[in-house]
Design a protein around this motif. Structure first.
Motif, PDB file in Angstrom:
ATOM      1  N   PRO A 108       0.810  -1.226   0.000  1.00 45.04           N
ATOM      2  CA  PRO A 108       0.000   0.000   0.000  1.00 45.04           C
ATOM      3  C   PRO A 108       0.843   1.275   0.000  1.00 45.04           C
ATOM      4  N   TRP A 109       2.110   1.158   0.403  1.00 42.20           N
ATOM      5  CA  TRP A 109       2.984   2.340   0.497  1.00 42.20           C
ATOM      6  C   TRP A 109       4.064   2.331  -0.572  1.00 42.20           C
ATOM      7  N   MET A 110       3.978   1.412  -1.498  1.00 45.91           N
ATOM      8  CA  MET A 110       4.920   1.317  -2.604  1.00 45.91           C
ATOM      9  C   MET A 110       6.332   0.944  -2.152  1.00 45.91           C
ATOM     10  N   TRP A 111       6.451   0.070  -1.129  1.00 42.99           N
ATOM     11  CA  TRP A 111       7.755  -0.458  -0.762  1.00 42.99           C
ATOM     12  C   TRP A 111       8.233  -1.352  -1.902  1.00 42.99           C
ATOM     13  N   THR A 112       9.420  -1.099  -2.399  1.00 38.94           N
ATOM     14  CA  THR A 112       9.926  -1.896  -3.518  1.00 38.94           C
ATOM     15  C   THR A 112      11.354  -2.386  -3.329  1.00 38.94           C
ATOM     16  N   SER A 113      12.119  -1.801  -2.436  1.00 36.78           N
ATOM     17  CA  SER A 113      13.562  -2.043  -2.385  1.00 36.78           C
ATOM     18  C   SER A 113      13.916  -3.526  -2.356  1.00 36.78           C
ATOM     19  N   ARG A 114      13.301  -4.279  -1.498  1.00 31.77           N
ATOM     20  CA  ARG A 114      13.654  -5.694  -1.384  1.00 31.77           C
ATOM     21  C   ARG A 114      13.070  -6.517  -2.543  1.00 31.77           C
ATOM     22  N   LEU A 115      12.000  -6.042  -3.138  1.00 29.79           N
ATOM     23  CA  LEU A 115      11.424  -6.737  -4.287  1.00 29.79           C
ATOM     24  C   LEU A 115      12.306  -6.591  -5.519  1.00 29.79           C
ATOM     25  N   LEU A 116      13.078  -5.511  -5.579  1.00 32.45           N
ATOM     26  CA  LEU A 116      13.958  -5.261  -6.720  1.00 32.45           C
ATOM     27  C   LEU A 116      15.323  -5.938  -6.586  1.00 32.45           C
ATOM     28  N   CYS A 166      10.050   7.671   3.701  1.00 36.62           N
ATOM     29  CA  CYS A 166       9.986   8.520   2.510  1.00 36.62           C
ATOM     30  C   CYS A 166       8.538   8.885   2.213  1.00 36.62           C
ATOM     31  N   THR A 167       8.364   9.750   1.244  1.00 38.83           N
ATOM     32  CA  THR A 167       7.023  10.218   0.893  1.00 38.83           C
ATOM     33  C   THR A 167       6.199   9.149   0.206  1.00 38.83           C
ATOM     34  N   GLN A 168       6.788   8.002  -0.088  1.00 43.21           N
ATOM     35  CA  GLN A 168       6.017   6.872  -0.590  1.00 43.21           C
ATOM     36  C   GLN A 168       5.520   5.989   0.541  1.00 43.21           C
ATOM     37  N   ASP A 169       5.887   6.294   1.765  1.00 42.72           N
ATOM     38  CA  ASP A 169       5.399   5.554   2.921  1.00 42.72           C
ATOM     39  C   ASP A 169       4.117   6.224   3.405  1.00 42.72           C
ATOM     40  N   SER A 170       3.548   5.700   4.464  1.00 41.73           N
ATOM     41  CA  SER A 170       2.345   6.307   5.036  1.00 41.73           C
ATOM     42  C   SER A 170       2.618   7.769   5.367  1.00 41.73           C
ATOM     43  N   PRO A 171       1.689   8.668   5.078  1.00 42.01           N
ATOM     44  CA  PRO A 171       1.870  10.069   5.458  1.00 42.01           C
ATOM     45  C   PRO A 171       2.030  10.248   6.973  1.00 42.01           C
ATOM     46  N   ARG A 172       1.609   9.248   7.754  1.00 41.14           N
ATOM     47  CA  ARG A 172       1.740   9.319   9.213  1.00 41.14           C
ATOM     48  C   ARG A 172       3.103   8.851   9.705  1.00 41.14           C
ATOM     49  N   ARG A 178       4.275   0.512 -10.405  1.00 42.85           N
ATOM     50  CA  ARG A 178       2.919   0.144 -10.813  1.00 42.85           C
ATOM     51  C   ARG A 178       2.806   0.074 -12.329  1.00 42.85           C
ATOM     52  N   LEU A 179       3.728   0.747 -13.024  1.00 40.79           N
ATOM     53  CA  LEU A 179       3.720   0.719 -14.489  1.00 40.79           C
ATOM     54  C   LEU A 179       4.642  -0.357 -15.052  1.00 40.79           C
ATOM     55  N   THR A 180       5.503  -0.911 -14.178  1.00 42.23           N
ATOM     56  CA  THR A 180       6.380  -1.999 -14.606  1.00 42.23           C
ATOM     57  C   THR A 180       5.830  -3.356 -14.190  1.00 42.23           C
ATOM     58  N   SER A 181       4.649  -3.365 -13.552  1.00 41.47           N
ATOM     59  CA  SER A 181       3.974  -4.580 -13.071  1.00 41.47           C
ATOM     60  C   SER A 181       4.628  -5.203 -11.840  1.00 41.47           C
ATOM     61  N   ALA A 194      -1.740  -0.030  -5.851  1.00 46.00           N
ATOM     62  CA  ALA A 194      -0.803   0.239  -4.747  1.00 46.00           C
ATOM     63  C   ALA A 194      -0.581   1.741  -4.602  1.00 46.00           C
ATOM     64  N   ALA A 195      -0.371   2.164  -3.383  1.00 45.20           N
ATOM     65  CA  ALA A 195      -0.026   3.558  -3.061  1.00 45.20           C
ATOM     66  C   ALA A 195      -0.922   4.571  -3.767  1.00 45.20           C
ATOM     67  N   PRO A 196      -2.229   4.534  -3.499  1.00 42.44           N
ATOM     68  CA  PRO A 196      -3.120   5.482  -4.168  1.00 42.44           C
ATOM     69  C   PRO A 196      -2.825   6.939  -3.834  1.00 42.44           C
TER      70      PRO A 196
END
Length: 195
Positions: A58-66, A148-154, A178-181, A187-189
């Motif tokens: 939901p927060w667009m965490w990607t580092s470990r997925l990449l 970061c700003t891709q995490d929860s605003p809280r 989200r554009l690279t699948s 995710a991360a609306p």
């Protein structure tokens, strides 16, 4: 004052990364929770990524997925990296804490999160109290983390309320996962998609 403004290219996401630290152990509140923490010994890269995605998508965490699997496995197998599962009363995994002690006298709270259903329900403060209790052990003089700003605003105000202070900020630009699948478009609306 000089200001540098640049366009974000289509298909990319810009983010501000805030690095925060504390240099002495805070007084930890005695908090209660129905959740509990247990050490996760020898997680496989696949199981780790599934939980990472469950908590962070939901927060667009990607580092470990990449990361390539060998690099991720090296981190997961390192004895100086400690991962703990957060479970609810039904023993379901609802979050995780990852502490990285690979730099002498320091602990990085590398990852800290709960599943979306528990966000905003007051469990984060209990969880942070437990994370800090595990991080501040003999010989540790600094505990730090980043958000970061891709995490929860809280997230940033929460970390500051817990006693962390910003010591560095950076900007980053990456392809929108989200554009690279890598992540679903849903995710991360809170982060706009720029096609």
């Amino acid at each position: 004052m000089t200001m540098s403004v640049r366009d974000v290219p289509a298909g990319h996401v810009a983010t501000i990364i805030s690095h925060l630290e504390m240099l002495e152990k805070p007084r930890l509140p005695l908090l209660e929770s129905d959740l509990y923490i247990e050490r996760w010994a020898d997680p496989s890269a696949e199981d780790y990524c599934a939980l990472f995605r469950k908590v962070g998508e939901p927060w667009m965490w990607t580092s470990r997925l990449l990361m390539d699997r060998d690099g991720l496995t090296a981190i997961l197998d390192d004895p100086a990296v400690e991962i703990s599962l957060v479970r609810d009363g039904n023993e379901a995994v609802v979050g995780f804490i990852e502490l990285d002690f690979r730099v002498p006298r320091q602990c990085e709270i590398a990852f800290f999160g709960l599943i979306p259903a528990l966000n905003g329900k007051g469990q984060g403060r209990w969880m942070m109290s437990r994370a800090l209790d595990m991080a501040w052990r003999d010989g540790i003089g600094r505990v730090w983390l980043h958000t970061c700003t891709q995490d929860s605003p809280r997230a940033l105000p929460f970390y500051q309320q817990c006693g962390f202070r910003i010591f560095r900020q950076q900007t980053d630009l990456m392809e929108d996962p989200r554009l690279t699948s890598l992540l679903p478009r849903s995710a991360a609306p809170h982060v706009p998609i720029l096609e």
